[in-house]
Design a protein around this motif. Structure first.
Motif, PDB file in Angstrom:
ATOM      1  N   GLY A   1      -3.658   2.091  10.671  1.00 12.03           N
ATOM      2  CA  GLY A   1      -4.521   2.248   9.851  1.00 12.03           C
ATOM      3  C   GLY A   1      -3.555   1.993   8.025  1.00 12.03           C
ATOM      4  O   GLY A   1      -4.474   2.481   7.021  1.00 12.03           O
ATOM      5  N   ASP A   2      -2.844   1.747   8.612  1.00 12.12           N
ATOM      6  CA  ASP A   2      -2.184   1.837   6.829  1.00 12.12           C
ATOM      7  C   ASP A   2      -2.074  -0.266   6.315  1.00 12.12           C
ATOM      8  O   ASP A   2      -3.048  -0.312   6.034  1.00 12.12           O
ATOM      9  CB  ASP A   2      -1.087   2.333   6.827  1.00 12.12           C
ATOM     10  CG  ASP A   2      -0.403   2.687   5.512  1.00 12.12           C
ATOM     11  OD1 ASP A   2      -1.051   2.376   4.387  1.00 12.12           O
ATOM     12  OD2 ASP A   2       1.049   2.527   5.178  1.00 12.12           O
ATOM     13  N   TRP A   3      -0.850   0.102   7.130  1.00 10.63           N
ATOM     14  CA  TRP A   3      -0.157  -1.335   6.235  1.00 10.63           C
ATOM     15  C   TRP A   3      -1.230  -2.885   6.949  1.00 10.63           C
ATOM     16  O   TRP A   3      -0.838  -2.454   7.939  1.00 10.63           O
ATOM     17  CB  TRP A   3       1.017  -1.783   6.642  1.00 10.63           C
ATOM     18  CG  TRP A   3       2.483  -3.229   5.590  1.00 10.63           C
ATOM     19  CD1 TRP A   3       1.990  -3.857   4.564  1.00 10.63           C
ATOM     20  CD2 TRP A   3       2.821  -3.652   6.102  1.00 10.63           C
ATOM     21  NE1 TRP A   3       2.611  -4.397   4.434  1.00 10.63           N
ATOM     22  CE2 TRP A   3       3.063  -5.058   4.991  1.00 10.63           C
ATOM     23  CE3 TRP A   3       4.027  -3.788   7.202  1.00 10.63           C
ATOM     24  CZ2 TRP A   3       3.982  -6.306   5.305  1.00 10.63           C
ATOM     25  CZ3 TRP A   3       4.514  -4.684   7.627  1.00 10.63           C
ATOM     26  CH2 TRP A   3       4.716  -5.379   5.763  1.00 10.63           C
TER      27      TRP A   3
ATOM     28  N   ASP B   1      -8.045  12.398  -1.130  1.00  3.77           N
ATOM     29  CA  ASP B   1      -7.501  10.535  -1.590  1.00  3.77           C
ATOM     30  C   ASP B   1      -6.995  10.715  -0.636  1.00  3.77           C
ATOM     31  O   ASP B   1      -6.043   9.035  -0.192  1.00  3.77           O
ATOM     32  CB  ASP B   1      -7.523  10.937  -3.031  1.00  3.77           C
ATOM     33  CG  ASP B   1      -8.916  10.748  -3.645  1.00  3.77           C
ATOM     34  OD1 ASP B   1      -9.523  10.048  -3.294  1.00  3.77           O
ATOM     35  OD2 ASP B   1      -8.743  10.974  -5.174  1.00  3.77           O
ATOM     36  N   ALA B   2      -5.915  11.617  -0.201  1.00 12.39           N
ATOM     37  CA  ALA B   2      -5.112  11.067   0.815  1.00 12.39           C
ATOM     38  C   ALA B   2      -5.237  10.105   2.125  1.00 12.39           C
ATOM     39  O   ALA B   2      -6.342  10.419   2.611  1.00 12.39           O
ATOM     40  CB  ALA B   2      -3.702  12.634   0.900  1.00 12.39           C
ATOM     41  N   THR B   3      -4.255   9.407   1.684  1.00 16.11           N
ATOM     42  CA  THR B   3      -4.234   8.228   3.506  1.00 16.11           C
ATOM     43  C   THR B   3      -3.409   9.232   4.633  1.00 16.11           C
ATOM     44  O   THR B   3      -2.524   9.884   4.345  1.00 16.11           O
ATOM     45  CB  THR B   3      -3.506   7.202   3.272  1.00 16.11           C
ATOM     46  OG1 THR B   3      -4.420   6.723   2.084  1.00 16.11           O
ATOM     47  CG2 THR B   3      -3.952   6.305   4.983  1.00 16.11           C
ATOM     48  N   PRO B   4      -4.400   9.603   5.137  1.00 18.52           N
ATOM     49  CA  PRO B   4      -3.612   9.908   6.608  1.00 18.52           C
ATOM     50  C   PRO B   4      -2.018   9.461   7.048  1.00 18.52           C
ATOM     51  O   PRO B   4      -2.617   8.211   7.016  1.00 18.52           O
ATOM     52  CB  PRO B   4      -3.988  10.447   8.267  1.00 18.52           C
ATOM     53  CG  PRO B   4      -6.004   9.869   7.224  1.00 18.52           C
ATOM     54  CD  PRO B   4      -5.585   9.043   6.193  1.00 18.52           C
ATOM     55  N   LYS B   5      -1.801   9.701   8.435  1.00 17.19           N
ATOM     56  CA  LYS B   5      -0.039   9.038   8.098  1.00 17.19           C
ATOM     57  C   LYS B   5      -0.265   7.988   9.284  1.00 17.19           C
ATOM     58  O   LYS B   5       0.099   7.074   9.043  1.00 17.19           O
ATOM     59  CB  LYS B   5       0.842  10.304   8.622  1.00 17.19           C
ATOM     60  CG  LYS B   5       3.019   9.628   9.709  1.00 17.19           C
ATOM     61  CD  LYS B   5       2.613   8.175   9.171  1.00 17.19           C
ATOM     62  CE  LYS B   5       3.499   9.174   8.159  1.00 17.19           C
ATOM     63  NZ  LYS B   5       4.710   7.958   6.817  1.00 17.19           N
TER      64      LYS B   5
ATOM     65  N   SER C   1       0.814  -1.581   0.515  1.00 13.68           N
ATOM     66  CA  SER C   1       0.080   0.014  -0.431  1.00 13.68           C
ATOM     67  C   SER C   1       1.082   1.676  -0.051  1.00 13.68           C
ATOM     68  O   SER C   1       0.660   2.270  -1.085  1.00 13.68           O
ATOM     69  CB  SER C   1      -1.034   0.123   1.478  1.00 13.68           C
ATOM     70  OG  SER C   1      -0.071   0.114   2.079  1.00 13.68           O
ATOM     71  N   ARG C   2       2.245   1.261   0.552  1.00 10.45           N
ATOM     72  CA  ARG C   2       2.982   2.431   0.559  1.00 10.45           C
ATOM     73  C   ARG C   2       3.755   3.263  -0.907  1.00 10.45           C
ATOM     74  O   ARG C   2       3.020   3.349  -0.926  1.00 10.45           O
ATOM     75  CB  ARG C   2       3.855   2.040   1.670  1.00 10.45           C
ATOM     76  CG  ARG C   2       3.476   2.542   3.055  1.00 10.45           C
ATOM     77  CD  ARG C   2       4.480   1.729   3.920  1.00 10.45           C
ATOM     78  NE  ARG C   2       4.083   1.189   5.763  1.00 10.45           N
ATOM     79  CZ  ARG C   2       4.555   1.509   6.458  1.00 10.45           C
ATOM     80  NH1 ARG C   2       5.601   1.057   6.372  1.00 10.45           N
ATOM     81  NH2 ARG C   2       3.998   1.258   8.087  1.00 10.45           N
TER      82      ARG C   2
ATOM     83  N   ALA D   1       1.261   4.577  -2.929  1.00  5.55           N
ATOM     84  CA  ALA D   1       0.631   5.911  -2.179  1.00  5.55           C
ATOM     85  C   ALA D   1       1.947   6.684  -2.650  1.00  5.55           C
ATOM     86  O   ALA D   1       1.983   7.305  -3.129  1.00  5.55           O
ATOM     87  CB  ALA D   1       0.415   6.313  -0.861  1.00  5.55           C
TER      88      ALA D   1
ATOM     89  N   GLY E   1      -4.001   6.218  11.466  1.00  4.31           N
ATOM     90  CA  GLY E   1      -5.365   6.350  11.640  1.00  4.31           C
ATOM     91  C   GLY E   1      -6.094   6.960  12.862  1.00  4.31           C
ATOM     92  O   GLY E   1      -5.100   6.906  13.741  1.00  4.31           O
TER      93      GLY E   1
END
Length: 254
Positions: free
Chosen positions: A185-187, A28-32, A5-6, A9, A34
């Motif tokens: 909230g990311d990987w 659309d940007a993902t916050p650093k 996902s990174r 991004a 969650g």
């Protein structure tokens, strides 16, 4: 362990830059981080008002994992350095991740921690931790594990009890095997880092993150921590598929 996902991004950011930062990019940007993670500089009260022995003993020794697959070696290195403390003599060095691997001479851990390596299973983390203590002649310590199986109140009570006991002194340390994305909230993948503090009143735990290319230490609620321990690793992670997490606990005894 590098994040798909990174990578995705990063491509989107580059495309937005070339396109003049289109108006829709911000949406659309993902916050650093969650909603389940609060960076340490935002939440400092507990460390200011309480002894927090683990934080002060171990945080100074938490260094970035030296490859994308070396979260386990980075965490074990920080743990043993914190337990041993700063060397007393000028000619003595602080143990590094490559130096610990060299001391062990374990080709399996070296391969798993190399750039592009598979990373370790929970059981392997416990085994390599035991081997590290033996290789460094850290007598008087033992390795125990806490590996939850259910998300219920009884398990949460057990988890809080382990955290509360650990918070009493810096004579023991908790190595955390967890699904990092549940917290950040990311990987969506397995990861290892160190527990830095437990705020029982707020029911929050501080994770001393070794994935420092992407993060700094952050707090998360204990129920979220349990969820991150219980979520199985997905098939995209190959040999780690199905892995769940828990604590590898280095403590006096043995």
């Amino acid at each position: 362990m590098i994040s798909v996902s990174r990578l995705r991004a990063g491509f989107l950011c580059g495309a937005a830059f070339l396109g003049g930062l289109s108006a829709g990019f911000a949406d659309d940007a993902t916050p650093k981080l969650g909603p389940n993670a609060t960076p340490l500089p935002v939440e400092t009260e507990y460390l200011r008002q309480n002894p927090a022995p683990d934080y002060w003993a171990f945080s100074a020794f938490v260094k970035p994992q030296f490859t994308t697959s070396a979260c386990s070696i980075a965490t074990v290195t920080a743990a043993v350095n914190g337990l041993r403390g700063l060397p007393s003599l000028a000619e003595e060095t602080v143990l590094t991740q490559p130096a610990l691997l060299e001391t062990l001479g374990d080709s399996t851990w070296s391969a798993l921690s190399a750039e592009g390596g598979d990373g370790v299973t929970f059981d392997q983390l416990a085994q390599f931790t035991e081997k590290s203590l033996a290789a460094l002649d850290m007598t008087g310590l033992q390795v125990a594990t806490f590996k939850p199986e259910t998300a219920d109140e009884a398990t949460l009570a057990q988890l809080r009890a382990v955290l509360a006991e650990n918070e009493q002194s810096a004579e023991d340390v908790l190595l955390l095997y967890f699904n990092q994305g549940v917290v950040t909230g990311d990987w969506d993948g397995p990861h290892v880092s160190l527990i830095g503090a437990f705020n029982a009143a707020a029911d929050r735990v501080l994770i001393l993150e070794v994935d420092q290319e992407w993060y700094i230490p952050y707090w998360t609620p204990v129920p979220v921590l349990l969820e991150a321990m219980l979520k199985p690793t997905s098939a995209e992670h190959g040999v780690l598929e199905g892995q769940t997490g828990g604590f590898v606990h280095i403590k006096p005894g043995g």
